[in-house]
Design a protein around this motif. Structure first.
Motif, PDB file in Angstrom:
ATOM      1  N   LYS A 258       0.298   4.018  -6.451  1.00 23.96           N
ATOM      2  CA  LYS A 258       1.705   3.368  -5.409  1.00 23.96           C
ATOM      3  C   LYS A 258       0.837   3.049  -3.878  1.00 23.96           C
TER       4      LYS A 258
ATOM      5  N   ALA B 227       0.880  -0.991  -3.761  1.00 26.01           N
ATOM      6  CA  ALA B 227       2.330  -2.131  -2.123  1.00 26.01           C
ATOM      7  C   ALA B 227       1.013  -2.541  -1.846  1.00 26.01           C
TER       8      ALA B 227
ATOM      9  N   LEU C 114       0.590  -5.758  -4.637  1.00 27.72           N
ATOM     10  CA  LEU C 114       0.923  -6.348  -5.058  1.00 27.72           C
ATOM     11  C   LEU C 114       2.156  -6.841  -3.732  1.00 27.72           C
ATOM     12  N   GLY C 115       3.104  -6.114  -3.596  1.00 28.48           N
ATOM     13  CA  GLY C 115       3.830  -6.213  -2.045  1.00 28.48           C
ATOM     14  C   GLY C 115       2.823  -7.103  -1.202  1.00 28.48           C
ATOM     15  N   LEU C 116       1.847  -6.461  -0.877  1.00 28.21           N
ATOM     16  CA  LEU C 116       1.891  -7.405   0.650  1.00 28.21           C
ATOM     17  C   LEU C 116       1.030  -8.716  -0.009  1.00 28.21           C
TER      18      LEU C 116
ATOM     19  N   VAL D 286       2.474 -10.772  -2.246  1.00 30.92           N
ATOM     20  CA  VAL D 286       4.086 -11.486  -2.607  1.00 30.92           C
ATOM     21  C   VAL D 286       4.052 -11.393  -0.493  1.00 30.92           C
ATOM     22  N   LEU D 287       4.383 -11.099   0.107  1.00 30.74           N
ATOM     23  CA  LEU D 287       4.563 -11.220   2.055  1.00 30.74           C
ATOM     24  C   LEU D 287       3.471 -12.227   2.036  1.00 30.74           C
TER      25      LEU D 287
ATOM     26  N   ASN E  53      -5.167  -7.346  -6.685  1.00 29.09           N
ATOM     27  CA  ASN E  53      -4.883  -9.022  -5.772  1.00 29.09           C
ATOM     28  C   ASN E  53      -5.156  -9.942  -6.453  1.00 29.09           C
TER      29      ASN E  53
ATOM     30  N   SER F 149      -2.991 -10.965  -8.590  1.00 27.01           N
ATOM     31  CA  SER F 149      -1.982 -11.535  -7.971  1.00 27.01           C
ATOM     32  C   SER F 149      -1.319 -12.381  -7.105  1.00 27.01           C
TER      33      SER F 149
ATOM     34  N   TRP G  34       2.317  -4.020   7.167  1.00 29.05           N
ATOM     35  CA  TRP G  34       2.180  -3.704   6.379  1.00 29.05           C
ATOM     36  C   TRP G  34       1.803  -1.804   6.003  1.00 29.05           C
TER      37      TRP G  34
ATOM     38  N   SER H 131       3.591   1.089   4.833  1.00 29.36           N
ATOM     39  CA  SER H 131       4.169   2.308   3.997  1.00 29.36           C
ATOM     40  C   SER H 131       3.641   3.294   3.832  1.00 29.36           C
TER      41      SER H 131
END
Length: 545
Positions: free
Chosen positions: A82, A86, A89-91, A93-94, A154, A157, A332, A336
């Motif tokens: 998780k 985060a 992928l999440g960071l 994209v941000l 990453n 990604s 982030w 998180s």
């Protein structure tokens, strides 16, 4: 001939950087030394490396990503999935959206698509650079595993986002719906190709090895070719070759768990891959430095087109981008972590909040490295209509600046943040290792007894087999007994093992010294010496590994 000379000079620079790193003993990570050497080559030598983006991507990225996927600890990857997802992928994209918009706002002359491409390429992190920086300071294993897992995902990604940004820059259009569908095909197809290629190749070579024997050289060569096969096939099918290389590495680790390969193959293959990793990462950083002077001159011209005349604005841009990356990463990580602690408390689990120094260390550990440089150098030279790719040299320079500045910040900040922190002892891994050793010893005793009876059956000198087996089994029983102890006894047993290991290594070194002396005196042949030294090296590696 010139190409061969350039390759040899780059490899020599990588070797020299390692010597300088060891001799100077300065708190400077090796990548910075390699960049400096590359810069010296670019200023002194009368040649400049002309990089073809597609060839550069193909030569460097598949093996590096494949090896990352192959060697990353899978259990830690699953345990911290998780947090890793985060960050990876999440960071990413941000970062692509936030930093891309910030770069375009700060440098209007850089088109938005190119700004997004630059943001995508500086989003991947480099755990190898972090390891080099933190080599003199203890770093929490779990933190390192998170960084490794984040970097593995990453890389993929960020470089997939780079692909879409480049496509938008080339065509001048971007459709979110089409990009989403394309992303699904690119991602799923790349992962499937990487898995399928690796599984089929491993199944084929294992079948051949079972029926016709195993050749170490061919096995090593196959492992080197797998990432290129996965990458090229995925690109041919218009999938992500990057994800294919990552998936191939992960599949390779599961395939190798069967343990079918010979021990000699594994030892030599690991050595070959260590050399590949060392050379590929080193060459990338040397190339960064070699390209830097020319890129600096071109980027300065681009800055003047934006209305500025002082090249010092380049440094301001690099500082601003690094600050934006650090702030986003810290925010982030903090959000998180707070969310994870909140969910844990909701489940009734009491979790101690890590020190703020760890959170800041995680932020500083987002060092950019080889993948960032490899990605930015793949920016096309021209657009579809044949005109030059806008702000390409400026984007490459800014990426180089981010790499260098993040390395400097981490090399200064990480030792300060991690120094003096009381790091937790990972008792679970120690217990797991001791239990595995005991289980392996029990299996060994059972097999030795079986083979001893098989060999001694019907022999008049059966007692010799019994005595030989008893001596070996006693060592295994001692290992089982040591594992069964608890508390101080276990710690004492580990201390005794460490002392015994040092004594064994001292004995092995004395043996090897004697063998070389006998070889120099021509009392034994070189083939005999090579065989004996190889055996001693393997035993010494077992105690020092």
């Amino acid at each position: 001939m010139q190409t061969i000379s350039i390759v040899l000079i780059l490899l020599l620079a990588v070797v020299v950087s390692e010597f300088l790193s060891r001799m100077l003993r300065l708190p400077i990570p090796r990548p910075l030394l390699q960049i400096a050497l590359g810069g010296a080559i670019g200023l002194i030598a009368d040649f400049r490396v002309t990089l073809n983006p597609e060839i550069f991507f193909l030569l460097f990225l598949p093996p590096l990503l494949f090896l990352d996927g192959w060697r990353i600890p899978k259990e830690e990857l699953v345990r911290d999935r998780k947090t890793i997802l985060a960050l990876a992928l999440g960071l990413v994209v941000l970062t692509v959206l936030g930093v891309g918009l910030f770069i375009h706002f700060m440098i209007p002359a850089m088109p938005l698509a190119v700004a997004f491409a630059l943001a995508a390429v500086i989003s991947p992190t480099d755990p190898i650079a972090v390891s080099a920086i933190a080599s003199r300071v203890p770093i929490p294993k779990r933190m390192m595993h998170i960084l490794e897992g984040e970097s593995l995902l990453n890389d993929a990604s960020g470089l997939v986002c780079l692909r879409f940004a480049i496509a938008a820059a080339l065509t001048g259009t971007f459709s979110l719906y089409e990009a989403t569908l394309n992303f699904i095909w690119v991602a799923v197809g790349g992962i499937a190709v990487g898995f399928a290629v690796t599984w089929i190749i491993n199944a084929a070579k294992n079948w051949i090895a079972r029926h016709y024997g195993e050749d170490t050289g061919s096995q090593i060569l196959i492992s080197v070719l797998i990432p290129f096969a996965a990458y090229l096939l995925a690109e041919h099918l218009e999938c992500s070759g990057i994800l294919a290389a990552v998936a191939a590495g992960l599949t390779m680790s599961f395939s190798e768990a069967s343990g079918q390969a010979l021990a000699t193959t594994r030892v030599r293959r690991n050595t070959v891959w260590d050399v590949i990793q060392f050379a590929a990462n080193g060459i990338i950083f040397v190339l960064l430095g070699e390209q830097l002077p020319a890129i600096l001159r071109s980027a300065a011209e681009t800055v003047r087109l934006t209305g500025h005349h002082d090249p010092g604005w380049l440094l301001i841009y690099v500082l601003a981008i690094n600050l934006a990356l650090a702030v986003l990463r810290f925010a982030w990580a903090w959000v998180s972590l707070s969310f994870s602690l909140f969910r844990a408390r909701r489940r009734g689990v009491v979790v101690e909040r890590p020190s703020w120094r760890f959170v800041v260390a995680m932020s500083l550990a987002g060092v950019r490295g080889a993948i960032t440089l490899a990605g930015v150098l793949t920016l096309p030279l021209v657009l579809s209509d044949g005109s030059p790719f806008p702000a390409r040299d400026l984007a490459i320079f800014l990426a180089m600046g981010v790499i260098i500045l993040s390395l400097i910040a981490a090399s200064i900040g990480l030792p300060l943040l991690l120094h003096g922190l009381q790091l937790e002892t990972d008792m679970a891994h120690l217990i797991e290792e001791e239990q595995a050793r005991a289980a392996a010893a029990e299996a060994a005793i059972a097999e030795i007894e079986r083979v001893q009876h098989e060999l001694a059956e019907g022999k008049p000198d059966a007692d010799i087999y019994v005595a030989a087996a008893a001596g070996i089994m006693d060592r295994y029983r001692a290992r089982i007994e040591a594992q069964s102890r608890a508390g101080e006894d276990a710690a004492l047993a580990r201390k005794v093992d460490a002392i015994e290991a040092r004594l064994r290594v001292a004995g092995l070194k004395a043996e090897r010294k004697t063998i070389f002396r006998l070889l120099r005196a021509r009392k034994i042949g070189s083939e005999t010496a090579r065989k004996l030294v190889r055996e001693l090296d393997l035993m010494e590696a077992r105690y020092e590994g």
